[in-house]
Design a protein around this motif. Structure first.
Motif, PDB file in Angstrom:
ATOM      1  N   PRO A  88       2.224  15.921  -0.310  1.00 13.40           N
ATOM      2  CA  PRO A  88       3.452  16.136  -1.218  1.00 13.40           C
ATOM      3  C   PRO A  88       4.428  14.785  -0.652  1.00 13.40           C
ATOM      4  O   PRO A  88       5.228  14.536  -1.719  1.00 13.40           O
ATOM      5  CB  PRO A  88       4.133  17.499  -0.388  1.00 13.40           C
ATOM      6  CG  PRO A  88       3.087  18.076   0.615  1.00 13.40           C
ATOM      7  CD  PRO A  88       1.920  17.013   0.505  1.00 13.40           C
ATOM      8  N   ALA A  89       4.154  14.241   0.355  1.00 16.19           N
ATOM      9  CA  ALA A  89       5.186  13.060   0.532  1.00 16.19           C
ATOM     10  C   ALA A  89       4.747  11.862  -0.400  1.00 16.19           C
ATOM     11  O   ALA A  89       5.606  10.902  -0.805  1.00 16.19           O
ATOM     12  CB  ALA A  89       4.867  12.460   2.090  1.00 16.19           C
ATOM     13  N   CYS A 101       9.152  21.015   1.469  1.00 20.57           N
ATOM     14  CA  CYS A 101       9.905  20.999   2.488  1.00 20.57           C
ATOM     15  C   CYS A 101       9.395  22.251   3.472  1.00 20.57           C
ATOM     16  O   CYS A 101       8.377  22.915   2.717  1.00 20.57           O
ATOM     17  CB  CYS A 101      11.340  21.269   2.194  1.00 20.57           C
ATOM     18  SG  CYS A 101      11.805  22.849   1.255  1.00 20.57           S
ATOM     19  N   GLY A 102       9.832  22.600   4.500  1.00 21.08           N
ATOM     20  CA  GLY A 102       9.417  23.800   5.161  1.00 21.08           C
ATOM     21  C   GLY A 102       9.752  25.155   4.575  1.00 21.08           C
ATOM     22  O   GLY A 102      10.810  25.017   3.671  1.00 21.08           O
ATOM     23  N   ARG A 148      15.684  12.575  -3.792  1.00 22.98           N
ATOM     24  CA  ARG A 148      14.405  12.192  -3.224  1.00 22.98           C
ATOM     25  C   ARG A 148      13.065  12.418  -3.936  1.00 22.98           C
ATOM     26  O   ARG A 148      11.995  11.675  -4.125  1.00 22.98           O
ATOM     27  CB  ARG A 148      14.380  12.767  -1.685  1.00 22.98           C
ATOM     28  CG  ARG A 148      13.034  12.522  -0.906  1.00 22.98           C
ATOM     29  CD  ARG A 148      12.890  12.737   0.430  1.00 22.98           C
ATOM     30  NE  ARG A 148      13.238  14.327   0.549  1.00 22.98           N
ATOM     31  CZ  ARG A 148      12.224  15.027   0.665  1.00 22.98           C
ATOM     32  NH1 ARG A 148      10.728  14.500   0.636  1.00 22.98           N
ATOM     33  NH2 ARG A 148      12.290  16.351   0.799  1.00 22.98           N
ATOM     34  N   ILE A 149      13.139  13.610  -4.597  1.00 15.50           N
ATOM     35  CA  ILE A 149      12.166  14.075  -5.420  1.00 15.50           C
ATOM     36  C   ILE A 149      12.417  15.021  -6.409  1.00 15.50           C
ATOM     37  O   ILE A 149      12.633  16.270  -6.215  1.00 15.50           O
ATOM     38  CB  ILE A 149      11.018  14.963  -4.191  1.00 15.50           C
ATOM     39  CG1 ILE A 149       9.865  15.601  -5.015  1.00 15.50           C
ATOM     40  CG2 ILE A 149      11.926  15.823  -3.460  1.00 15.50           C
ATOM     41  CD1 ILE A 149       8.860  14.424  -5.461  1.00 15.50           C
ATOM     42  N   PRO A 150      12.749  14.356  -7.497  1.00 19.92           N
ATOM     43  CA  PRO A 150      13.221  15.313  -8.806  1.00 19.92           C
ATOM     44  C   PRO A 150      12.171  16.196  -9.082  1.00 19.92           C
ATOM     45  O   PRO A 150      11.150  16.078  -9.476  1.00 19.92           O
ATOM     46  CB  PRO A 150      13.618  13.975  -9.793  1.00 19.92           C
ATOM     47  CG  PRO A 150      13.572  12.883  -8.950  1.00 19.92           C
ATOM     48  CD  PRO A 150      12.702  12.952  -8.083  1.00 19.92           C
ATOM     49  N   ARG A 173       5.406   6.675  -9.874  1.00 26.88           N
ATOM     50  CA  ARG A 173       3.991   6.402  -9.803  1.00 26.88           C
ATOM     51  C   ARG A 173       2.968   7.698  -9.789  1.00 26.88           C
ATOM     52  O   ARG A 173       1.845   7.658 -10.502  1.00 26.88           O
ATOM     53  CB  ARG A 173       3.480   5.630  -8.702  1.00 26.88           C
ATOM     54  CG  ARG A 173       1.970   4.990  -8.490  1.00 26.88           C
ATOM     55  CD  ARG A 173       1.888   4.118  -7.752  1.00 26.88           C
ATOM     56  NE  ARG A 173       0.504   3.599  -7.795  1.00 26.88           N
ATOM     57  CZ  ARG A 173      -0.411   3.942  -6.785  1.00 26.88           C
ATOM     58  NH1 ARG A 173       0.214   4.703  -5.781  1.00 26.88           N
ATOM     59  NH2 ARG A 173      -1.463   3.773  -6.732  1.00 26.88           N
ATOM     60  N   THR A 174       3.539   8.741  -9.266  1.00 23.58           N
ATOM     61  CA  THR A 174       2.764  10.158  -9.057  1.00 23.58           C
ATOM     62  C   THR A 174       3.565  11.386  -9.233  1.00 23.58           C
ATOM     63  O   THR A 174       4.586  11.365  -8.739  1.00 23.58           O
ATOM     64  CB  THR A 174       2.101  10.104  -7.656  1.00 23.58           C
ATOM     65  OG1 THR A 174       1.660   8.778  -7.199  1.00 23.58           O
ATOM     66  CG2 THR A 174       1.076  11.243  -7.361  1.00 23.58           C
TER      67      THR A 174
END
Lengths: 135, 383
Positions: free
Chosen positions: B273-274, B299-300, B318-320, B362-363
């Motif tokens: 996920p990161a 996230c948790g 951070r992560i759209p 990129r990913t």
């Protein structure tokens, strides 16, 4: 009075005050299922017919603000409720609820009851099932 | 349980017909999207070795009939249907046709109008059955009330996710819902209550549209000369038994499906996920997107609400998530929906997304759930 889905539930008989759901029990896995299964989907071993209910615990709910469910009109009530009820045998049932959202809370004990949904061409009353809060 | 690919596969072309509520002929929209994808790739239809049509509508043989306008080349044409995940499954079939060596180039083409598709909750002539009670809005509303009970999620959080996706769509020319103003939490909450706690602006936009993607071998992709967008993972799963399994009336099955399918995809891609820069999910209702933050490992468990509050899943965060507006605002015609996710991800990875571009993307991961039920996850990466 005729059950709309006689494969899913049966009407109360004798001195029963609530209907029963028609499920399956798999002896090998120990799991219960509703509706009935052809075989246990976990252990792929035979199942036997079993009756489930008539009470359980409210797991989740919503109130739909739409005036109709299928061909059943709710008139001035503003809509209808649906919930998920956990039965003691570990089965979760999704079904309509009696009342509106101030009437229950998650964790409340709920009981099966009949739900009139119209008449057939011969004038027989058609019923399905729903859950109500047990007071 | 994860599937593997025999050789590397790249997305070489994408195309769409804007999602809309205009009741256009689905075949016409499909043709437009197919031609757009061919033009985007720089390919002519005879170079396509297999076509997978994603279509929910009831017409028998429509996949082959629509293909006739693209060209009578004699290739295998197969219609794929898996409810909301139809387009994602068609894409997966195209990917595996190339990966497995069946063809060098394959196209997935979704076209539909959800307003003309009968579905879950369709009534009967007489009486009422247990399958008739449930609209998708109500099913996911039960996820929402249960989460409010378990985690303390507020209706404002659900509204914030919907408002975010409405605003993401504002500059997407392919979106069905393009607001002419910044959509606020208050506006979402003030729209018509459908099924508590869902309002009409939290519900996905059902409509029509089409989307297509063309995949090819590395050799073909290099010859075409465009950006190299690799399909790092293609995973599809159906249900496994879980505690509280609902067999009758559940629109989609246990949430665990998303956790299992994404875990298989991460393993196949050798990524986690990161490593993701952007994510598209089945956000038919905002509680889904919220739950998927956690099930996809962003996230948790129970921490999704904090991501929303801090704007981490908004463009610029951070992560759209749902960068094109998602099902909420880009729209959900049915068969094309999963392919619109591929379209958006490819456009982002090419750095062509304009005002909604995710810097340095990129990913990207694409997730869809479909009634029945199924879950599909693809991971695309620019190399």
């Amino acid at each position: 009075m005729i059950a709309t889905d006689p494969g899913l539930f049966r009407l109360p008989t004798g001195d029963e005050d609530r209907p029963r759901l028609l499920g399956s029990h798999a002896a090998e896995s120990g799991l219960y299922f509703w509706p009935r299964r052809r075989r246990c989907p976990v252990s792929r071993t035979p199942v036997a017919d079993v009756e489930l209910g008539p009470t359980g615990t409210l797991y989740a709910w919503t109130f739909l603000h739409v005036p109709r469910m299928g061909n059943v009109s709710f008139g001035d009530s503003g809509g209808y409720a649906v919930g998920q009820i956990d039965l003691p045998q570990g089965v979760r049932i999704q079904a309509p609820l009696v009342g509106s959202q101030d009437d229950w809370a998650i964790g409340d004990e709920m009981g099966l009851t009949l739900f009139p949904v119209g008449v057939d061409d011969d004038g027989n009353e058609l019923v399905t099932f729903r859950f109500e809060v047990v007071r | 349980m994860s599937t593997q690919m025999g050789r590397d596969v790249y997305v070489v072309g994408v195309g769409m017909h804007r999602f809309n509520n205009d009741a256009l002929p689905t075949g016409d929209m499909g043709y437009d999207a197919g031609i757009a994808a061919l033009d985007d790739a720089g390919l002519d239809f005879p170079e396509v070795g297999a076509l997978y049509n994603g279509h929910l509508g009831g017409q028998i043989g429509i996949g082959v009939r629509v293909a006739k306008d693209l060209g009578l080349t004699g290739i295998p044409v197969t219609r794929v249907e898996n409810a909301s995940a139809t387009g994602s499954c068609a894409f997966g079939e195209a990917v595996h046709a190339v990966a497995g060596g069946r063809v060098e180039v394959a196209m997935a083409l979704g076209f539909d109008d959800l307003n003309r598709v009968g579905g879950i909750g369709g009534g009967r002539k007489k009486g009422l059955g247990a399958e008739d009670v449930m609209l998708p809005a109500a099913f996911f509303a039960m996820w929402a009330t249960r989460r409010m009970h378990d985690v303390g999620t507020t209706v404002e959080t659900y509204a914030a996710i919907a408002a975010k996706n409405w605003n993401h769509a504002r500059t997407n020319p392919m979106a069905q819902r393009r607001a002419d103003h910044e959509v606020t939490v208050e506006e979402v909450l003030a729209s018509t209550l459908i099924s508590y706690p869902h309002t009409s602006k939290m519900a996905c936009a059902a409509g029509g549209g089409a989307a297509a993607a063309i995949v090819a071998t590395e050799e073909v992709a290099r010859r075409l000369g465009g950006p190299m967008i690799k399909v790092c993972a293609s995973q599809q799963r159906s249900e496994t038994y879980t505690d509280g399994h609902v067999f009758l009336g559940a629109v989609i099955g246990p949430a665990q499906m998303t956790r299992d399918t994404s875990a298989a995809a991460y393993e196949q891609a050798g990524l986690g996920p990161a490593d993701l820069d952007l994510v598209q999910v089945h956000d038919a209702f905002p509680v889904e997107e919220l739950v998927y933050y956690e099930l996809l490992g962003i996230c948790g468990d129970g921490e999704g609400d904090k991501l929303v509050a801090e704007g981490e899943t908004t463009l610029g965060g951070r992560i759209p998530f749902s960068t094109d507006g998602g099902l909420t605002a880009r729209g959900h015609p049915g068969g094309p929906t999963g392919l619109a996710q591929i379209h958006e991800t490819v456009v982002q990875l090419r750095d062509d997304a304009g005002d909604r571009q995710v810097d340095g993307a990129r990913t990207g991961l694409c997730h869809m759930a479909g009634a029945g039920s199924v879950c599909v996850v693809h991971i695309l990466q620019r190399s």
